[in-house]
Design an enzyme around this catalytic site. Structure first.
Site, PDB file in Angstrom:
ATOM      1  N   LYS A 115       0.864  -1.188   0.000  1.00  0.00           N
ATOM      2  CA  LYS A 115       0.000   0.000   0.000  1.00  0.00           C
ATOM      3  C   LYS A 115       0.887   1.220   0.000  1.00  0.00           C
ATOM      4  O   LYS A 115       2.050   1.157   0.431  1.00  0.00           O
ATOM      5  CB  LYS A 115      -0.878   0.027   1.265  1.00  0.00           C
ATOM      6  CG  LYS A 115      -2.113   0.882   1.120  1.00  0.00           C
ATOM      7  CD  LYS A 115      -3.186   0.143   0.365  1.00  0.00           C
ATOM      8  CE  LYS A 115      -4.391   0.999   0.103  1.00  0.00           C
ATOM      9  NZ  LYS A 115      -5.520   0.164  -0.344  1.00  0.00           N
ATOM     10  N   ASP A 144      -7.041   4.331  -4.444  1.00  0.00           N
ATOM     11  CA  ASP A 144      -7.706   4.124  -3.148  1.00  0.00           C
ATOM     12  C   ASP A 144      -8.348   5.480  -2.836  1.00  0.00           C
ATOM     13  O   ASP A 144      -8.614   6.257  -3.765  1.00  0.00           O
ATOM     14  CB  ASP A 144      -6.687   3.683  -2.072  1.00  0.00           C
ATOM     15  CG  ASP A 144      -7.361   3.166  -0.799  1.00  0.00           C
ATOM     16  OD1 ASP A 144      -7.840   2.024  -0.795  1.00  0.00           O
ATOM     17  OD2 ASP A 144      -7.435   3.914   0.197  1.00  0.00           O
TER      18      ASP A 144
HETATM   19  P1  NDP Z   1     -13.033   7.681  -2.545  1.00  0.00           P
HETATM   20  O1  NDP Z   1     -11.971   8.691  -2.334  1.00  0.00           O
HETATM   21  O2  NDP Z   1     -13.604   7.511  -3.905  1.00  0.00           O
HETATM   22  O3  NDP Z   1     -14.249   7.937  -1.552  1.00  0.00           O
HETATM   23  C1  NDP Z   1     -14.064   7.972  -0.182  1.00  0.00           C
HETATM   24  C2  NDP Z   1     -15.382   8.276   0.504  1.00  0.00           C
HETATM   25  O4  NDP Z   1     -15.227   8.087   1.890  1.00  0.00           O
HETATM   26  C3  NDP Z   1     -15.821   9.719   0.321  1.00  0.00           C
HETATM   27  O5  NDP Z   1     -17.219   9.786   0.352  1.00  0.00           O
HETATM   28  C4  NDP Z   1     -15.195  10.375   1.526  1.00  0.00           C
HETATM   29  O6  NDP Z   1     -15.838  11.597   1.925  1.00  0.00           O
HETATM   30  C5  NDP Z   1     -15.374   9.326   2.585  1.00  0.00           C
HETATM   31  N1  NDP Z   1     -14.299   9.482   3.575  1.00  0.00           N
HETATM   32  C6  NDP Z   1     -12.969   9.393   3.349  1.00  0.00           C
HETATM   33  N2  NDP Z   1     -12.266   9.623   4.466  1.00  0.00           N
HETATM   34  C7  NDP Z   1     -13.181   9.867   5.418  1.00  0.00           C
HETATM   35  C8  NDP Z   1     -13.072  10.165   6.779  1.00  0.00           C
HETATM   36  N3  NDP Z   1     -11.882  10.279   7.404  1.00  0.00           N
HETATM   37  N4  NDP Z   1     -14.239  10.338   7.462  1.00  0.00           N
HETATM   38  C9  NDP Z   1     -15.443  10.222   6.837  1.00  0.00           C
HETATM   39  N5  NDP Z   1     -15.594   9.935   5.534  1.00  0.00           N
HETATM   40  C10 NDP Z   1     -14.481   9.770   4.841  1.00  0.00           C
HETATM   41  O7  NDP Z   1     -12.404   6.310  -2.018  1.00  0.00           O
HETATM   42  P2  NDP Z   1     -12.883   4.817  -2.285  1.00  0.00           P
HETATM   43  O8  NDP Z   1     -14.349   4.766  -2.462  1.00  0.00           O
HETATM   44  O9  NDP Z   1     -12.004   4.248  -3.331  1.00  0.00           O
HETATM   45  O10 NDP Z   1     -12.466   4.107  -0.919  1.00  0.00           O
HETATM   46  C11 NDP Z   1     -13.361   3.940   0.178  1.00  0.00           C
HETATM   47  C12 NDP Z   1     -12.879   2.819   1.074  1.00  0.00           C
HETATM   48  O11 NDP Z   1     -12.821   1.607   0.325  1.00  0.00           O
HETATM   49  C13 NDP Z   1     -11.469   2.997   1.656  1.00  0.00           C
HETATM   50  O12 NDP Z   1     -11.435   2.403   2.934  1.00  0.00           O
HETATM   51  C14 NDP Z   1     -10.603   2.193   0.700  1.00  0.00           C
HETATM   52  O13 NDP Z   1      -9.399   1.781   1.317  1.00  0.00           O
HETATM   53  C15 NDP Z   1     -11.525   1.026   0.421  1.00  0.00           C
HETATM   54  N6  NDP Z   1     -11.252   0.266  -0.791  1.00  0.00           N
HETATM   55  C16 NDP Z   1     -11.167   0.852  -2.009  1.00  0.00           C
HETATM   56  C17 NDP Z   1     -10.946   0.096  -3.139  1.00  0.00           C
HETATM   57  C18 NDP Z   1     -10.927   0.684  -4.513  1.00  0.00           C
HETATM   58  O14 NDP Z   1     -10.805  -0.079  -5.464  1.00  0.00           O
HETATM   59  N7  NDP Z   1     -11.079   1.983  -4.683  1.00  0.00           N
HETATM   60  C19 NDP Z   1     -10.722  -1.354  -3.052  1.00  0.00           C
HETATM   61  C20 NDP Z   1     -10.920  -1.903  -1.719  1.00  0.00           C
HETATM   62  C21 NDP Z   1     -11.153  -1.102  -0.653  1.00  0.00           C
HETATM   63  P3  NDP Z   1     -15.129  13.004   1.613  1.00  0.00           P
HETATM   64  O15 NDP Z   1     -15.245  13.196   0.151  1.00  0.00           O
HETATM   65  O16 NDP Z   1     -15.889  13.980   2.437  1.00  0.00           O
HETATM   66  O17 NDP Z   1     -13.699  12.856   2.073  1.00  0.00           O
HETATM   67  O1  2IT Z   2      -7.791  -1.682  -0.823  1.00  0.00           O
HETATM   68  C1  2IT Z   2      -7.732  -2.160  -1.967  1.00  0.00           C
HETATM   69  O2  2IT Z   2      -7.856  -3.368  -2.170  1.00  0.00           O
HETATM   70  C2  2IT Z   2      -7.541  -1.235  -3.095  1.00  0.00           C
HETATM   71  N1  2IT Z   2      -7.500  -0.020  -2.875  1.00  0.00           N
HETATM   72  C3  2IT Z   2      -7.361  -1.765  -4.483  1.00  0.00           C
HETATM   73  C4  2IT Z   2      -5.929  -2.161  -4.738  1.00  0.00           C
HETATM   74  C5  2IT Z   2      -5.595  -2.528  -6.146  1.00  0.00           C
HETATM   75  O3  2IT Z   2      -4.403  -2.774  -6.373  1.00  0.00           O
HETATM   76  O4  2IT Z   2      -6.458  -2.590  -7.015  1.00  0.00           O
END
Ligand code: NDP
Ligand code: 2IT
Length: 448
Positions: free
Chosen positions: A129, A169
């Site tokens: 990461k 992420d």
């Molecule tokens: P985005 O940046 O697209 O969206 C994040 C969302 O979470 C936004 O709505 C944001 O609100 C909110 N958020 C972020 N930080 C905080 C915080 N400290 N408190 C409250 N709300 C918060 O990210 P993703 O959707 O890609 O990621 C969301 C989660 O999923 C993370 O935990 C990530 O690690 C996990 N994840 C993502 C993957 C991917 O492929 N993208 C794969 C697997 C897991 P705001 O805009 O107000 O900050």
């Molecule tokens: O938390 C996760 O699994 C991700 N943000 C996706 C990682 C990836 O390499 O696609």
């Protein structure tokens, strides 16, 4: 806190002493170690070879300066991280996060989780990461571009199709990945598609990667419900967040007949009993990069709540899709009181240990992120396959592959939990199945 097995307790004490202040890393490691008692009891060879001690220490940790110039001509300095945690099963693989809260402990917790998640998919990818404490909010496209270029000017030397393959992420989506890949290509003078995933469709990206984490999460929930003879049809669902994972989870739930009644961002949450209007959310969050508080202006009958918890909204299924530790014991209590029966983590470690304990005590079905959100990284691995064979698969085929992988992850969790004496526990199943796959490879390699 549940006790650790006798042989694991000193290891955890050592981890605490050697990684002071890294709260989230301690939490993630503790959860895995709690699951592994029956494994080390049955297989002392893992303990004898110190596989766990090696596993808890990242293979490599890179921390670097990211200087860049903002639109007003001022020099800004951020910090960049890449923790290459484990390469037993394949090249280091995991996303990059841009958020002001990013520090070494957070990157290590995410990298540690990624090892087991990636192993659980059955695909050949190691765990890593990275990210930065850079805050993209309020920054212009030009600023984001200069920042990404500066980050890549250091990171590129650590990357490669056979070495380390980053992706997105929190705070890193299509725009950022474009700037990152552009700079990688320029510096190296090589079109190495397989060195980064989440790419755009016209430049080496895979169909379904954008949707994969949210869609995969919902496929996993479908499996959880089907295992008890149920389905998503008619279910009332709450999804926290409104980013990549949340949006595509909402999309798939709606396609499968469920109704998502609430979503959020870090400012607050909206409740819409008619069902969240996803086109509107996409327009606000992706189109204008706005706030979820803008939703009710265009949607009479819905309401925005700034102070409070989205977990107070009554639902059958809860999907935390925002960030770590967003759902604590009090929130878990509210969900249980309101009749929620299934919780699956779209985010990484969004539920606190206290919340997870409460779910177990009250018989809720709970899926940890390393199983439920594995669809994102799994589809990244499918993107790598397509890049390696210079091919591009159609949407439906790729989505069917994703659904098959999520079915496999679900099955692996349940059979492993059963084998090791915790039937029905997705936590035990995910941790043990992920661990044994990595540990067996490490045993084969010896002390390296
Ligand atoms: P985005 O940046 O697209 O969206 C994040 C969302 O979470 C936004 O709505 C944001 O609100 C909110 N958020 C972020 N930080 C905080 C915080 N400290 N408190 C409250 N709300 C918060 O990210 P993703 O959707 O890609 O990621 C969301 C989660 O999923 C993370 O935990 C990530 O690690 C996990 N994840 C993502 C993957 C991917 O492929 N993208 C794969 C697997 C897991 P705001 O805009 O107000 O900050
Ligand atoms: O938390 C996760 O699994 C991700 N943000 C996706 C990682 C990836 O390499 O696609």
């Amino acid at each position: 806190m549940p006790e650790l097995h006798d042989s694991l307790s000193p290891l955890f004490d050592e981890l605490l002493a050697r990684n002071p202040g890294e709260r989230e890393f301690h939490q993630a490691a503790r959860e895995v170690l709690e699951s592994l008692g029956p494994v080390v009891a049955m297989h002392p060879e893992y303990a004898d070879a110190e596989v766990l001690r090696m596993l808890c220490e990242p293979e490599r940790q890179i921390i670097f300066r990211i200087p860049w110039v903002d639109d007003r001509g001022r020099v800004q300095v951020n910090r960049g991280f890449r923790v290459e945690f484990n390469s037993a099963l394949g090249p280091y693989k995991g996303g990059l996060r841009f958020h002001p809260s990013v520090n070494l402990g957070i990157v290590k917790f995410l990298g540690f989780e990624q090892i087991f998640k990636n192993a659980l998919t059955g695909l050949p990818i190691g765990g890593a990461k990275g990210g930065s404490d850079f805050d993209p909010k309020g920054r212009s496209d030009a600023e984001v571009m200069r920042f990404c270029q500066s980050l890549m000017t250091e990171l590129y030397r650590h990357m490669g199709e056979y070495t380390d393959v980053p992706a997105g992420d929190i705070g890193v989506g299509g725009r950022e990945l474009g700037y990152l890949f552009g700079q990688y290509k320029r510096i190296t003078n090589r079109y190495e598609s397989g060195t980064l995933t989440g790419k755009g469709l016209s430049w080496g990206g895979s169909q379904v990667r954008t949707e994969a984490t949210g869609y995969g999460l919902v496929f996993f929930v479908q499996e959880m419900l089907a295992a008890q003879g149920g389905s998503l049809d008619g279910m009332r669902v709450v999804v926290s967040g409104s980013g990549n994972v949340a949006i595509h989870a909402i999309e798939k739930i709606t396609q499968l007949g469920g109704t998502v009644v609430a979503c959020s961002d870090s400012g607050g949450y909206v409740v819409d009993d008619q069902g969240i209007d996803l086109d509107l959310v996409k327009e606000i969050k992706n189109g204008r990069r706005g706030r979820i508080s803008e939703y009710p202006e265009a949607r009479p009958g819905s309401r925005y709540i700034a102070d409070g918890s989205i977990w107070d909204v009554a639902c059958d299924v809860a999907l935390p899709c925002a960030t770590q530790n967003e759902l604590d014991e009090a929130s878990a209590g509210a969900l249980i009181r309101n009749g929620c029966t299934v919780v699956a983590e779209g985010a990484n470690m969004p539920c606190t240990p206290g919340a997870i304990r409460l779910f177990a005590e009250h018989g809720l079905r709970f899926a940890p992120g390393k199983a439920a959100n594995a669809g994102g990284v799994a589809t990244s691995a499918l993107e790598m396959q397509q890049n390696a064979s210079r091919d591009a698969w159609p949407f439906d085929y790729t989505e069917a592959r994703l659904a098959g992988i999520m079915r496999g992850v679900h099955e692996r969790c349940l059979t492993t939990a059963e084998t090791y004496g915790s039937p029905g526990s997705y936590v035990a199943g995910a941790n043990i199945a992920g661990f044994t796959r990595v540990a067996d490879a490490m045993l084969a390699f010896g002390v390296v």
